[in-house]
Write an enzyme that holds these catalytic residues in place. Structure first.
Site, PDB file in Angstrom:
ATOM      1  CG  ASP A  13      -2.036  -0.993   1.151  1.00 41.52           C
ATOM      2  OD1 ASP A  13      -2.277  -1.531   0.047  1.00 41.52           O
ATOM      3  OD2 ASP A  13      -2.656  -1.256   2.200  1.00 41.52           O
ATOM      4  NE  ARG A  93      -1.652   2.734  13.676  1.00 39.09           N
ATOM      5  CZ  ARG A  93      -0.916   2.001  12.873  1.00 39.09           C
ATOM      6  NH1 ARG A  93       0.226   2.473  12.405  1.00 39.09           N
ATOM      7  NH2 ARG A  93      -1.283   0.801  12.534  1.00 39.09           N
ATOM      8  CG  ASP A 122      -4.713   2.046  12.979  1.00 32.86           C
ATOM      9  OD1 ASP A 122      -4.617   2.235  14.204  1.00 32.86           O
ATOM     10  OD2 ASP A 122      -4.581   0.939  12.447  1.00 32.86           O
ATOM     11  CB  SER A 173      -5.028  -6.410   7.654  1.00 27.80           C
ATOM     12  OG  SER A 173      -4.601  -5.223   8.261  1.00 27.80           O
TER      13      SER A 173
HETATM   14  N1  ARG Z   1      -8.393  -2.885  16.056  1.00 29.13           N
HETATM   15  C1  ARG Z   1      -7.115  -2.488  16.521  1.00 29.13           C
HETATM   16  C2  ARG Z   1      -7.080  -1.004  16.799  1.00 29.13           C
HETATM   17  O1  ARG Z   1      -7.966  -0.313  16.387  1.00 29.13           O
HETATM   18  C3  ARG Z   1      -6.019  -2.931  15.593  1.00 29.13           C
HETATM   19  C4  ARG Z   1      -5.886  -2.192  14.324  1.00 29.13           C
HETATM   20  C5  ARG Z   1      -4.895  -2.839  13.431  1.00 29.13           C
HETATM   21  N2  ARG Z   1      -4.444  -1.915  12.436  1.00 29.13           N
HETATM   22  C6  ARG Z   1      -3.888  -2.296  11.296  1.00 29.13           C
HETATM   23  N3  ARG Z   1      -3.503  -1.333  10.511  1.00 29.13           N
HETATM   24  N4  ARG Z   1      -3.768  -3.542  10.927  1.00 29.13           N
HETATM   25  O2  ARG Z   1      -6.197  -0.527  17.436  1.00 29.13           O
END
Ligand code: ARG
Length: 402
Positions: A13, A93, A122, A173
């Protein structure tokens, strides 16, 4: 010429995002890759970014900053989202946003970019955090805008000579850092389906774990974990060594359906061996040294703290204020907790502290009991008085009715 600083993971990506951003915005792209302890080899990531068209590529090791400024405050606050998720991805993040904004200032860039889609948490965390620090910064999320399907994206990459990694076929993912790993998509989207064992990389299946338990002693000083089994270690190493021990005993797997900020329930798998063990130990020690009312208040604030982190509000006065409260409580959180790790289960089996409010004389049923048993009589009388009064009143009223 417009310049954009892109958070570059090295995956498909963000590799596609480099030429896409350059073309769409007529911009120069500066790639930034952070080592948050994701455990991936970052040695060739710079070359990869440059090969697909970045004008510059920075790789920065932020593990220590991550541990000190993000993981530790969250651990001390007891921040676990919806009782299960230790927030590894969510804590990374705001640090990524901070670095992007810092590097944008150095590079004279007016925009930053990241690879998040428009469906998750995110994007919220990155956008809100970046603007909390620099309200004028433009935040671009190509994957939220480009409207390409996965096959179209691969086609786009091939057409531009961007190497498409073999792992692109993985149906999952994932995101990983020092504090743990999250896994989504594929068969996991069926909340009834048990996760296949091969999704896990940090934890052993409980069935394959050693038949003897491991004991781990974690020592804290004023709320900071400082040693494991008597060996003093800096935080990054300490987390790494707990990950190894706990992972080998299958500890740290979480399978949950969580509430995303954007209103969706989603099935998430986490592996966070170090986080699970450290939270269990810290919570135990804290409860051992603070009074009941403070313990309750601290737990309530821990839930609020987890919600703030999850919902992208790391850089907020609310979190600053809770941090100050948590710091005050940590003054007494000194001592050692002993845990037993066995086939996926982590159990506290011992605790000791110079500040313990546990008093053997008060607690014991043996000789040496110091608790004043007779004082209980008056206490109970007054404690139960409102209930007793209501019952008497109800009896009088029903007599009057007859
Ligand atoms: N659901 C989790 C969160 O909101 C994990 C997110 C995973 N993110 C990713 N880009 N694969 O923190």
């Amino acid at each position: 010429m417009k310049r954009i600083v892109l958070a570059y993971s090295g995956g498909l990506d963000t590799s596609v995002a480099i030429p896409w951003l350059a073309e769409q915005y007529g911009a120069e792209i500066v790639a930034v890759t952070l080592d948050l302890g994701q455990g991936k080899e970052l040695s060739d990531v710079r070359e990869r970014a440059l090969a697909v068209g970045a004008v510059r590529a920075h790789v920065v090791d932020v593990r220590e900053e991550f541990a000190r400024d993000f993981i530790l405050p969250a651990l001390q606050a007891g921040a676990i989202y919806e009782e299960r998720y230790p927030l590894a991805t969510a804590l990374g993040r705001p640090l990524i946003a901070r670095k992007l904004v810092e590097i944008a200032a150095i590079e004279g860039a007016t925009a930053i970019a990241h690879g998040c889609t428009g469906k998750g948490n995110d994007q919220v965390r990155l956008d809100v955090s970046a603007r909390a620090m620099q309200p004028d910064i433009e935040v671009i999320a190509p994957a939220r805008e480009w409207g390409m399907s996965r096959p179209e994206e691969i086609e786009y990459a091939r057409a531009r000579g961007i190497p498409v990694p073999a792992t692109v076929d993985s149906p999952y993912s994932t995101d990983a850092n020092l504090w743990g790993r999250s896994i989504e998509c594929g068969v996991l989207e069926d909340p009834w389906a048990e996760p296949p064992d091969d999704i896990y990389t940090l934890t052993r299946s409980p069935a394959a774990c050693p038949d003897l338990p491991a004991y781990v002693e974690i020592e804290f000083e004023a709320g900071v974990p400082v040693a494991v089994n008597g060996v003093a270690m800096p935080l990054v190493e300490l987390i790494g060594s707990l990950e190894t021990i706990a992972g080998a005993h299958g500890v740290g797997r979480v399978d949950m359906v969580e509430n995303r900020l954007v209103g969706i329930k989603s099935r998430e798998i986490y592996e966070a061996p170090a986080a699970v063990v450290l939270h269990a130990a810290h919570r135990e020690l804290e409860g051992f040294v603070i009074a009941r009312d403070l313990e309750r208040l601290k737990r309530d604030l821990g839930r609020t703290y987890a919600d703030l982190v999850y919902n992208g509000l790391w850089f907020s006065p609310t979190r600053d204020a809770i941090d100050a409260f948590v710091a005050k409580v940590q003054e007494r959180v000194t001592g050692t907790v002993r845990l037993k790790l066995f086939k996926g289960v982590c159990q506290v089996v011992g605790r000791t502290s110079p500040f313990a409010l546990y008093d053997h004389g008060l607690a014991t049923y043996d000789a040496g009991d110091l608790f004043d048993h007779r004082a209980a009589v008056g206490f109970i009388k007054i404690w139960g008085l409102p209930i007793e009064t209501m019952t008497r009143k109800a009896a009088r009223m029903s007599n009057a009715e007859c």
